[in-house]
Scaffold this active site. Structure first.
Site, PDB file in Angstrom:
ATOM      1  N   CYS B 109     -34.279  13.887  73.391  1.00 40.68           N
ATOM      2  CA  CYS B 109     -33.643  14.021  71.469  1.00 40.68           C
ATOM      3  C   CYS B 109     -34.350  13.931  70.264  1.00 40.68           C
ATOM      4  O   CYS B 109     -35.160  13.053  70.244  1.00 40.68           O
ATOM      5  CB  CYS B 109     -32.150  12.663  71.802  1.00 40.68           C
ATOM      6  SG  CYS B 109     -31.557  13.018  69.728  1.00 40.68           S
ATOM      7  N   LEU B 110     -35.318  14.922  69.916  1.00 47.05           N
ATOM      8  CA  LEU B 110     -36.254  14.882  69.288  1.00 47.05           C
ATOM      9  C   LEU B 110     -35.720  15.744  68.163  1.00 47.05           C
ATOM     10  O   LEU B 110     -35.635  16.843  68.699  1.00 47.05           O
ATOM     11  CB  LEU B 110     -37.816  15.079  69.618  1.00 47.05           C
ATOM     12  CG  LEU B 110     -38.297  15.172  68.391  1.00 47.05           C
ATOM     13  CD1 LEU B 110     -38.698  13.409  68.176  1.00 47.05           C
ATOM     14  CD2 LEU B 110     -40.110  14.575  69.583  1.00 47.05           C
TER      15      LEU B 110
END
Lengths: 570, 171
Positions: B109-110
């Site tokens: 999750c970036l």
């Protein structure tokens, strides 16, 4: 070319230039010069550089493609729009000069390192430079438009190859610093070019603020009176009438890059009427170097445009016009990018070359065509002939006037009936896989046909067929499925004409299927259970239309309950 | 569609079959990136195409010093879409990972790999971002709640679980 892939690949890797090439030379600082001349999107030297409103420079094609996806500058995320892009002539000259000088610079920088360190091995740097001038034919064919361009430049300067090339590079550099060689490339006759003393070569796209309250359409950038904008947008950005004075008032605008014949100096007057007057009113600005027929294309507000209109628009432009509306939109956007970048270019390509690029785009983005399942020895023609009697029978049955279903069924008899309200839409089963070549029954409709027939719980579900045939140009069902899921659904049938449930109450469908086995593509495989079946319906609800789905669910429920409820029309 | 909509002979056919579906721009860009990565040798990160396929790379990150990930090495897979660099690559940790912003199957999750992607990013910047993510997780939107909780509370337990997870890779 029978080379194994990997070796070809690694060979090509060597040809790629990079700012870090300079790190190992005596002139490592040139690395930053090198990287400053590269587009941040494609990481190659600027090709037709343009500047955004926030003053970041990119290749025309790169930034246009990026802006189609998101109207922001990729570097600083400031809002950016296509019509704000301005050519960056200075960057273009710098790149041309640097690319031309690079091999020699590299040679010199490396030689001196090698002389110092290993005085006996002078030829080390050869591979690095080789890519530029005497490299691999295979690579030059497919790779490096930028490198090709650089090469042309060198040749244009009168030094075809080898060591003489330095002369070419030097000349170009001098020429550009003196603002003399207005087009250093591809014009051997540039020696006797007219000197153009123009003070604004960076912005020859400059649009003069149109006189008397004209504003640019935010979508297609045409100029018009302010009060016209709303109606113009609502009507899908047609070309404005030529009378509106949105002209670009710079006839001699081609001062910097222009073709030599119009280079008699800066002419701030109106162009000769015969040439300029609205050959293409939609063009927001002219490109100097291009022949008259190269004008930027306007953006399209796709929401305002019907699919058929879009399709004919694409046909008009001479680009492929098959596919769903979504595909058409994407294709138009890609064409817009390619075309407008080409319009910006100093050395525009032919339309054929652009079409080639578009075709490779199409090849990537086309929804994968599921090969039509071929049963050995099966042909459309043969199938329709051998089963003609069945089809005829079905058609005949379908054509018989609708028999009012019995209002009440006996308990335990789970038989569902579907009704066709409109005999017009009556079709026969398995029409879905029959494409045009097949001698299909004449009554086959061509719009969405949802046909759902449920017999009872005991019937194996594989015999339940949902077939639909949306109005796609691709004939194959699977492809139609995938494209349809991404596209705006075709308009559902009018409410008065509900989906065509056929009066098959008197036909034993399962038997019929056994007698008349469908080609594999027709039956939706995997409908193993009720939930699966519902899932399919749900998935395709956009196609089936609300009514059809509701109806189907009702029938499902009825089916599960075991109640013999029948649908008595609306 | 019997007839091709394009002029005869205009459909390109590349001799490099794995690249046939790539346009020149993408090939060029990925090659440049590879070149840059190989030449620049940024400490702690590396990447190379898997099986000579430019579309699929394998990357390695060394855990940054001063973090629980110190002296560990993590492998990633990078899958480039056909419209790269306009769209971000799909990046996954292939080494089992214990991190607040990485789930158990390696998904990350970036933001820059999702909505904050920009065409100017490249493999190098992705790997560097991931490297710094290892040291500075965003505990506000964790994919791995346990890791997010332990990060501040119990570094020892965090390290233990991390090593446990990392060991799976070696076995």
């Amino acid at each position: 070319m029978s080379q194994p892939y990997l070796s070809a690949h690694s060979q090509r890797i060597i040809d790629v230039t990079d700012p870090s090439d300079w790190n190992t030379t005596r002139l490592p600082l040139l690395g930053s010069v090198d990287s400053a001349l590269r587009c941040q999107i494609c990481k190659d030297y600027y090709h037709t550089p343009v500047m955004t409103g926030c003053c970041h420079t990119f290749c025309s094609e790169c930034i246009r493609r990026s802006l189609v996806r998101e109207q922001k500058c990729p570097v600083c995320r400031a809002t950016a729009q296509e019509n704000q892009l301005r050519k960056n002539g200075a960057a273009q000259e710098l790149v041309a000069a640097f690319v031309a000088a690079r091999p020699l610079l590299m040679e010199v920088a490396k030689e001196s390192v090698e002389e110092r360190r290993f005085s006996t091995r002078g030829e080390e740097g050869g591979t690095e430079d080789g890519g530029e001038d005497d490299g691999y034919p295979g690579f030059r064919e497919e790779g490096g438009r930028k490198r090709r361009r650089g090469r042309r430049r060198i040749e244009g300067g009168g030094a075809p190859d080898g060591p003489m090339e330095s002369a070419g590079g030097g000349r170009i550099t001098r020429g550009s610093s003196g603002r003399v060689g207005s087009q250093p490339s591809s014009q051997p006759s540039s020696q006797n070019q007219v000197i153009c003393l123009d003070d604004d070569d960076g912005d020859e796209d400059y649009k003069p603020p149109p006189s008397s309250g004209m504003v640019a359409c935010p979508i297609c950038s045409q100029y018009m009176k302010e009060k016209r904008v709303d109606s113009h947008i609502e009507s899908g950005c047609p070309k404005e009438s030529p009378a509106s004075p949105r002209k670009r008032l710079r006839g001699g605008e081609s001062s910097f890059f222009g073709s030599s014949k119009s280079q008699s100096g800066y002419t701030p007057a109106f162009p000769p009427a015969s040439k300029r007057v609205d050959t293409k009113p939609g063009a927001p600005y002219p490109n100097p170097a291009n022949p008259l027929d190269l004008h930027p294309l306007p953006k399209i507000a796709f929401n305002m445009m019907k699919e058929s209109a879009l399709r004919s628009k694409l046909q008009e432009l001479g680009i492929p016009s098959y596919g769903s509306k979504r595909t058409l939109q994407d294709r138009y956007n890609e064409w817009l990018t390619l075309w407008n970048a080409n319009v910006d270019s100093v050395t525009p390509k032919s339309k054929k070359e652009l079409l080639k690029q578009l075709s490779s785009w199409d090849a990537i983005n086309r929804v994968p065509v599921v090969e039509k399942t071929k049963v050995a020895g099966w042909t459309d023609q043969g199938w329709s002939e051998s089963n003609k009697s069945h089809y005829d029978e079905l058609i005949a049955k379908a054509r018989t006037p609708r028999v009012k279903p019995e209002p009440v069924k006996e308990g335990g008899e789970e038989e569902e009936e579907a009704e066709a309200e409109e005999t017009d839409d009556i079709t026969s089963i398995s029409s879905a896989q029959m494409d045009g070549a097949c001698a299909a029954p004449t009554t086959l409709p061509n719009s969405n046909i949802i046909q759902t027939t449920v017999l009872n719980d005991k019937v194996p579900l594989n015999n339940v067929t949902q077939s639909f045939q949306p109005d796609f140009h691709q004939p194959y069902l699977d492809q139609a499925f995938t494209t349809a899921l991404h596209s705006t659904p075709s308009p559902p049938p009018p409410f008065q004409a509900p989906p065509t449930y056929l009066p098959y109450s008197h036909v034993n469908v399962s038997e019929m299927f056994v007698a008349n086995p469908l080609p594999p593509t027709t039956v939706l495989a995997g409908a193993e259970s009720d939930t699966d079946r519902l899932a399919i319906v749900e998935e395709d609800s956009s196609l089936i239309g609300l009514y059809g789905k509701r109806k189907y669910e009702e029938m499902e429920i009825g089916c599960k309950k075991g109640g013999g409820s029948t649908s008595g029309g609306l | 569609m019997a007839a091709s909509p394009y002029p005869r002979g205009s459909v390109p056919s590349s001799p490099f079959s794995p690249l046939r579906s790539r346009t020149h721009n993408q090939i060029c860009r990925l090659q440049t990136e590879l070149m840059q990565l190989m030449m620049s040798t940024t400490p702690g990160i590396s990447a190379f195409p898997t099986d000579g396929n430019l579309q699929h790379w394998t990357g390695t990150i060394n855990g940054p010093e001063g973090t629980p990930y110190e002296s560990l090495t993590f492998k990633l897979s990078l899958e480039f879409p056909s419209n790269y660099p306009m769209a971000p690559p799909t990046v996954l940790f292939t080494t089992p990972m214990f991190h607040p912003n990485v789930d158990m199957s390696g998904r990350i999750c970036l933001d820059i790999l999702k909505d904050k992607w920009s065409a100017v990013y490249n493999v190098q910047s992705i790997l560097l971002s991931l490297q710094s993510l290892l040291g500075e997780p965003n505990n506000k939107s964790p994919l791995n709640g346990q890791a997010a909780e332990l990060w501040d509370k119990d570094p020892k337990e965090y390290k233990r679980l991390l090593m446990l997870r990392h060991k799976e890779a070696e076995d």
